[in-house]
Design a protein around this motif. Structure first.
Motif, PDB file in Angstrom:
ATOM      1  N   ALA A  92       0.845  -1.202   0.000  1.00 47.61           N
ATOM      2  CA  ALA A  92       0.000   0.000   0.000  1.00 47.61           C
ATOM      3  C   ALA A  92       0.876   1.247   0.000  1.00 47.61           C
ATOM      4  CB  ALA A  92      -0.926   0.004   1.218  1.00 47.61           C
ATOM      5  N   LEU A  93       0.432   2.257  -0.725  1.00 45.32           N
ATOM      6  CA  LEU A  93       1.099   3.563  -0.758  1.00 45.32           C
ATOM      7  C   LEU A  93       0.058   4.656  -0.593  1.00 45.32           C
ATOM      8  CD1 LEU A  93       3.548   3.014  -3.766  1.00 45.32           C
ATOM      9  CD2 LEU A  93       4.216   3.309  -1.373  1.00 45.32           C
ATOM     10  N   LEU A  94       0.442   5.728   0.097  1.00 45.68           N
ATOM     11  CA  LEU A  94      -0.455   6.862   0.309  1.00 45.68           C
ATOM     12  C   LEU A  94       0.377   8.129   0.412  1.00 45.68           C
ATOM     13  CD1 LEU A  94      -3.257   8.149   1.103  1.00 45.68           C
ATOM     14  CD2 LEU A  94      -2.623   7.641   3.486  1.00 45.68           C
ATOM     15  N   TYR A  95      -0.024   9.151  -0.335  1.00 45.10           N
ATOM     16  CA  TYR A  95       0.635  10.461  -0.253  1.00 45.10           C
ATOM     17  C   TYR A  95      -0.308  11.430   0.446  1.00 45.10           C
ATOM     18  CZ  TYR A  95       2.731  14.908  -1.659  1.00 45.10           C
ATOM     19  OH  TYR A  95       3.287  16.162  -1.654  1.00 45.10           O
ATOM     20  N   THR A  96       0.170  12.078   1.506  1.00 48.20           N
ATOM     21  CA  THR A  96      -0.617  13.099   2.190  1.00 48.20           C
ATOM     22  C   THR A  96       0.056  14.448   1.951  1.00 48.20           C
ATOM     23  OG1 THR A  96       0.584  12.617   4.268  1.00 48.20           O
ATOM     24  CG2 THR A  96      -1.548  11.557   3.947  1.00 48.20           C
ATOM     25  N   PRO A  97      -0.690  15.459   1.479  1.00 47.20           N
ATOM     26  CA  PRO A  97      -0.085  16.715   1.023  1.00 47.20           C
ATOM     27  C   PRO A  97       0.411  17.643   2.124  1.00 47.20           C
ATOM     28  CG  PRO A  97      -2.468  16.812   0.845  1.00 47.20           C
ATOM     29  CD  PRO A  97      -2.142  15.408   1.242  1.00 47.20           C
ATOM     30  N   GLY A  98       0.095  17.353   3.377  1.00 46.80           N
ATOM     31  CA  GLY A  98       0.520  18.245   4.447  1.00 46.80           C
ATOM     32  C   GLY A  98      -0.484  19.364   4.688  1.00 46.80           C
ATOM     33  N   ASP A  99      -0.144  20.227   5.629  1.00 43.29           N
ATOM     34  CA  ASP A  99      -1.057  21.301   6.017  1.00 43.29           C
ATOM     35  C   ASP A  99      -0.237  22.514   6.432  1.00 43.29           C
ATOM     36  OD1 ASP A  99      -3.019  22.954   7.004  1.00 43.29           O
ATOM     37  OD2 ASP A  99      -3.994  21.425   8.222  1.00 43.29           O
ATOM     38  N   ALA A 100      -0.361  23.604   5.665  1.00 43.66           N
ATOM     39  CA  ALA A 100       0.426  24.810   5.945  1.00 43.66           C
ATOM     40  C   ALA A 100       0.044  25.444   7.282  1.00 43.66           C
ATOM     41  CB  ALA A 100       0.235  25.827   4.816  1.00 43.66           C
ATOM     42  N   GLU A 101      -1.215  25.367   7.648  1.00 49.99           N
ATOM     43  CA  GLU A 101      -1.666  25.985   8.900  1.00 49.99           C
ATOM     44  C   GLU A 101      -1.030  25.333  10.121  1.00 49.99           C
ATOM     45  OE1 GLU A 101      -5.883  26.089   9.120  1.00 49.99           O
ATOM     46  OE2 GLU A 101      -6.131  27.347   7.330  1.00 49.99           O
ATOM     47  N   THR A 102      -0.881  24.027  10.092  1.00 50.28           N
ATOM     48  CA  THR A 102      -0.289  23.314  11.226  1.00 50.28           C
ATOM     49  C   THR A 102       1.182  22.968  10.992  1.00 50.28           C
ATOM     50  OG1 THR A 102      -1.019  21.187  10.320  1.00 50.28           O
ATOM     51  CG2 THR A 102      -2.516  22.304  11.844  1.00 50.28           C
ATOM     52  N   HIS A 103       1.740  23.499   9.883  1.00 45.42           N
ATOM     53  CA  HIS A 103       3.144  23.262   9.528  1.00 45.42           C
ATOM     54  C   HIS A 103       3.447  21.770   9.378  1.00 45.42           C
ATOM     55  CE1 HIS A 103       3.824  27.504  10.367  1.00 45.42           C
ATOM     56  NE2 HIS A 103       3.254  27.330  11.556  1.00 45.42           N
ATOM     57  N   LEU A 104       2.464  21.024   8.902  1.00 47.46           N
ATOM     58  CA  LEU A 104       2.632  19.601   8.683  1.00 47.46           C
ATOM     59  C   LEU A 104       3.153  19.380   7.270  1.00 47.46           C
ATOM     60  CD1 LEU A 104       2.119  16.880  10.151  1.00 47.46           C
ATOM     61  CD2 LEU A 104      -0.088  16.785   8.988  1.00 47.46           C
ATOM     62  N   SER A 105       4.293  18.732   7.142  1.00 45.69           N
ATOM     63  CA  SER A 105       4.916  18.552   5.833  1.00 45.69           C
ATOM     64  C   SER A 105       4.278  17.391   5.075  1.00 45.69           C
ATOM     65  CB  SER A 105       6.417  18.282   6.003  1.00 45.69           C
ATOM     66  OG  SER A 105       6.621  17.075   6.707  1.00 45.69           O
ATOM     67  N   PRO A 106       4.386  17.391   3.744  1.00 45.98           N
ATOM     68  CA  PRO A 106       3.871  16.264   2.966  1.00 45.98           C
ATOM     69  C   PRO A 106       4.604  14.975   3.340  1.00 45.98           C
ATOM     70  CG  PRO A 106       4.387  18.131   1.553  1.00 45.98           C
ATOM     71  CD  PRO A 106       4.954  18.438   2.887  1.00 45.98           C
ATOM     72  N   LYS A 107       3.891  13.844   3.225  1.00 47.47           N
ATOM     73  CA  LYS A 107       4.488  12.562   3.572  1.00 47.47           C
ATOM     74  C   LYS A 107       4.051  11.494   2.572  1.00 47.47           C
ATOM     75  CE  LYS A 107       5.051  13.080   8.619  1.00 47.47           C
ATOM     76  NZ  LYS A 107       4.771  14.509   8.722  1.00 47.47           N
ATOM     77  N   LEU A 108       4.944  10.536   2.379  1.00 45.34           N
ATOM     78  CA  LEU A 108       4.621   9.336   1.605  1.00 45.34           C
ATOM     79  C   LEU A 108       4.618   8.160   2.575  1.00 45.34           C
ATOM     80  CD1 LEU A 108       4.164   7.762  -1.033  1.00 45.34           C
ATOM     81  CD2 LEU A 108       6.652   7.594  -1.253  1.00 45.34           C
ATOM     82  N   TRP A 109       3.457   7.509   2.678  1.00 47.75           N
ATOM     83  CA  TRP A 109       3.282   6.385   3.592  1.00 47.75           C
ATOM     84  C   TRP A 109       3.387   5.092   2.807  1.00 47.75           C
ATOM     85  CZ3 TRP A 109       1.844   7.704   8.789  1.00 47.75           C
ATOM     86  CH2 TRP A 109       1.579   9.074   8.974  1.00 47.75           C
ATOM     87  N   CYS A 110       4.149   4.148   3.352  1.00 46.09           N
ATOM     88  CA  CYS A 110       4.397   2.885   2.660  1.00 46.09           C
ATOM     89  C   CYS A 110       4.061   1.725   3.590  1.00 46.09           C
ATOM     90  CB  CYS A 110       5.865   2.817   2.230  1.00 46.09           C
ATOM     91  SG  CYS A 110       6.354   1.218   1.558  1.00 46.09           S
ATOM     92  N   GLY A 111       3.121   0.864   3.163  1.00 48.01           N
ATOM     93  CA  GLY A 111       2.737  -0.297   3.943  1.00 48.01           C
ATOM     94  C   GLY A 111       3.395  -1.557   3.414  1.00 48.01           C
ATOM     95  N   LEU A 112       4.138  -2.257   4.267  1.00 48.57           N
ATOM     96  CA  LEU A 112       4.862  -3.464   3.872  1.00 48.57           C
ATOM     97  C   LEU A 112       4.080  -4.715   4.276  1.00 48.57           C
ATOM     98  CD1 LEU A 112       8.454  -2.373   4.970  1.00 48.57           C
ATOM     99  CD2 LEU A 112       7.428  -2.205   2.699  1.00 48.57           C
ATOM    100  N   VAL A 113       4.392  -5.823   3.644  1.00 48.34           N
ATOM    101  CA  VAL A 113       3.658  -7.062   3.879  1.00 48.34           C
ATOM    102  C   VAL A 113       3.835  -7.574   5.306  1.00 48.34           C
ATOM    103  CG1 VAL A 113       5.460  -8.677   3.182  1.00 48.34           C
ATOM    104  CG2 VAL A 113       3.061  -9.260   2.766  1.00 48.34           C
ATOM    105  N   ASN A 114       4.917  -7.164   5.980  1.00 50.25           N
ATOM    106  CA  ASN A 114       5.130  -7.590   7.362  1.00 50.25           C
ATOM    107  C   ASN A 114       4.353  -6.746   8.372  1.00 50.25           C
ATOM    108  OD1 ASN A 114       6.560  -5.202   7.345  1.00 50.25           O
ATOM    109  ND2 ASN A 114       8.568  -6.122   7.670  1.00 50.25           N
ATOM    110  N   GLY A 115       3.502  -5.832   7.864  1.00 49.74           N
ATOM    111  CA  GLY A 115       2.666  -5.020   8.728  1.00 49.74           C
ATOM    112  C   GLY A 115       3.293  -3.713   9.164  1.00 49.74           C
ATOM    113  N   LYS A 116       4.504  -3.448   8.716  1.00 51.72           N
ATOM    114  CA  LYS A 116       5.190  -2.214   9.113  1.00 51.72           C
ATOM    115  C   LYS A 116       4.809  -1.073   8.175  1.00 51.72           C
ATOM    116  CE  LYS A 116       9.262  -2.599  10.832  1.00 51.72           C
ATOM    117  NZ  LYS A 116      10.721  -2.806  11.020  1.00 51.72           N
ATOM    118  N   VAL A 117       4.547   0.101   8.738  1.00 52.44           N
ATOM    119  CA  VAL A 117       4.247   1.306   7.955  1.00 52.44           C
ATOM    120  C   VAL A 117       5.449   2.234   8.057  1.00 52.44           C
ATOM    121  CG1 VAL A 117       2.709   3.269   7.623  1.00 52.44           C
ATOM    122  CG2 VAL A 117       1.776   1.081   8.426  1.00 52.44           C
TER     123      VAL A 117
END
Length: 393
Positions: A92-117
């Motif tokens: 699984a892959l997911l891109y979150t664009p972040g949030d300028a108001e909360t100074h949250l940076s964009p992130k790419l989330w990667c889900g592996l078969v062993n259950g690790k994100v």
């Protein structure tokens, strides 16, 4: 080391240089330790050293020789398995664009078969130290608002995007959760498990708004879930079920590909994508065939199937007027939605493409099975036409 540098530059994968440097040190250690006649590998020291020269063998296989379309589209390779004891598949892959108001940076989330994100910074593409361990394995990653990522596993794990920490576990399904979708501006979330149970969650209080139990007595397994046109669309091996919010099955669209069009039996559906105009693109599990179904006409197949050279279609994602298609042969295809013509094929994965997502309209991001275990960031912008001519010529 030289071979690693060549492959790293060709594939834009900096991790190759790091791994090649480690291999050089290991080769040197093996040769030195094997010089003593009493060592266990004295007689096979050359074979032992050669085994670590994997990038020389990769050059012999031509892994640094990419097609012009692949070179132009490939922006960067990432390795979520770097430092892990063994390589695992990216599911699984997911891109979150972040949030300028909360100074949250964009992130790419990667889900592996062993259950690790694992999480990458979405600007510099560096791997974050923090990670979340889901239960056993996982199936999907879904952004719920800007503050949460929901992980589908044998339970639902809710992660805070700011801290990259598990906030809450939802265990109501009792079976493996195969899909999660957010609706109504993330006020509600639907989750589905393999046994046909669909739960509608009220996000604010994390309470169950309603629960649907589909009749799976015929031996079907729920494979995927989408929300479109105010209905839920459930993917099973034999087709797609259209249901309302109460769980009533309104239609069953059969995945009826003519036997003459495929070389496998039984013919089963692996994935599908619903378009805004009511068309459904559906991909075959063990054959490189895609059909377009008309939801306004009982799921009737429209026109000729799209044939791709692949062992099967694993996943699809739409970006503007094109469909990006990941296959079980590791090849990415880009197909024009209107004409259904293949625009280009991209060959840089060495195992089946298991995950796809879009980073806004800037990138398409793919992840592959364990023999590869890499993420590729692709540019969707064309520098050439289908005929091969540069667009500015």
């Amino acid at each position: 080391m030289w071979a690693g540098k060549v492959i790293s530059e060709a594939t834009k994968d900096i991790a190759v240089v790091q791994q090649a440097a480690q291999n050089v040190l290991l080769v040197d250690t093996i040769i030195r330790s094997g010089e003593e006649e009493g060592s266990s590998h004295h007689a096979t020291v050359e074979n032992s050293a050669d085994h670590l020269c994997c990038y020389i063998r990769a050059m012999v296989r031509g892994e640094h020789l990419l097609s012009s379309f692949t070179r132009e589209a490939l922006q960067k390779k990432l390795d979520p398995n770097f430092g892990e004891p063994e390589r695992t598949s990216i599911l699984a892959l997911l891109y979150t664009p972040g949030d300028a108001e909360t100074h949250l940076s964009p992130k790419l989330w990667c889900g592996l078969v062993n259950g690790k994100v694992r999480v990458f910074d979405g600007i510099m593409w560096t791997l974050e130290k923090e990670f979340v361990q889901a239960k056993k394995s996982l199936s999907c990653l879904t952004a719920v608002g800007r503050k949460q990522v929901w992980v589908g596993s044998y339970e639902i794990c809710i992660i805070e995007t700011e801290t990259i920490q598990s906030k809450r576990i939802l265990s109501d399904h009792g079976e493996f959760v195969i899909d999660i979708i957010a609706v109504d501006d993330s006020r509600y979330v639907y989750s589905a498990s393999v046994n046909g149970v669909i739960i509608r969650w009220y996000v604010k209080g994390l309470t169950v708004a309603n629960r649907i139990a589909l009749d799976m007595s015929a031996g079907e397994t729920l494979r995927s879930l989408q929300h479109a046109q105010g209905y839920l669309w459930c993917g099973v091996w034999k087709g797609i079920w259209k249901i309302n919010k109460s769980g009533e099955i309104l239609a069953k669209l059969s995945f009826d590909i003519p036997r003459s069009a495929v070389s496998v039996n039984p013919v089963e559906m692996e994935c599908f994508h619903i378009m805004e105009n009511g068309q459904i693109w559906a991909g075959c599990r063990r054959d490189g065939t895609i059909v377009v179904m008309d939801t306004k006409n009982g799921g009737k197949i429209m026109g000729e199937p799209i044939k791709l050279e692949a062992k099967g279609i694993s996943i699809m994602v739409k970006l503007k007027n094109r469909m990006w298609i990941g296959t079980k042969s590791g090849i990415m295809y880009v197909v024009d939605i209107e004409t259904r013509a293949k625009i280009k094929d991209l060959k840089a994965h060495y195992d089946a493409v298991r995950a796809l997502c879009c980073a806004d309209d800037r990138y398409v991001i793919s992840g592959a099975g364990s023999s590869d275990g890499k993420i590729i960031i692709w540019s969707p912008t064309d520098s050439r036409s289908a005929s091969g001519r540069f667009l500015l010529e």
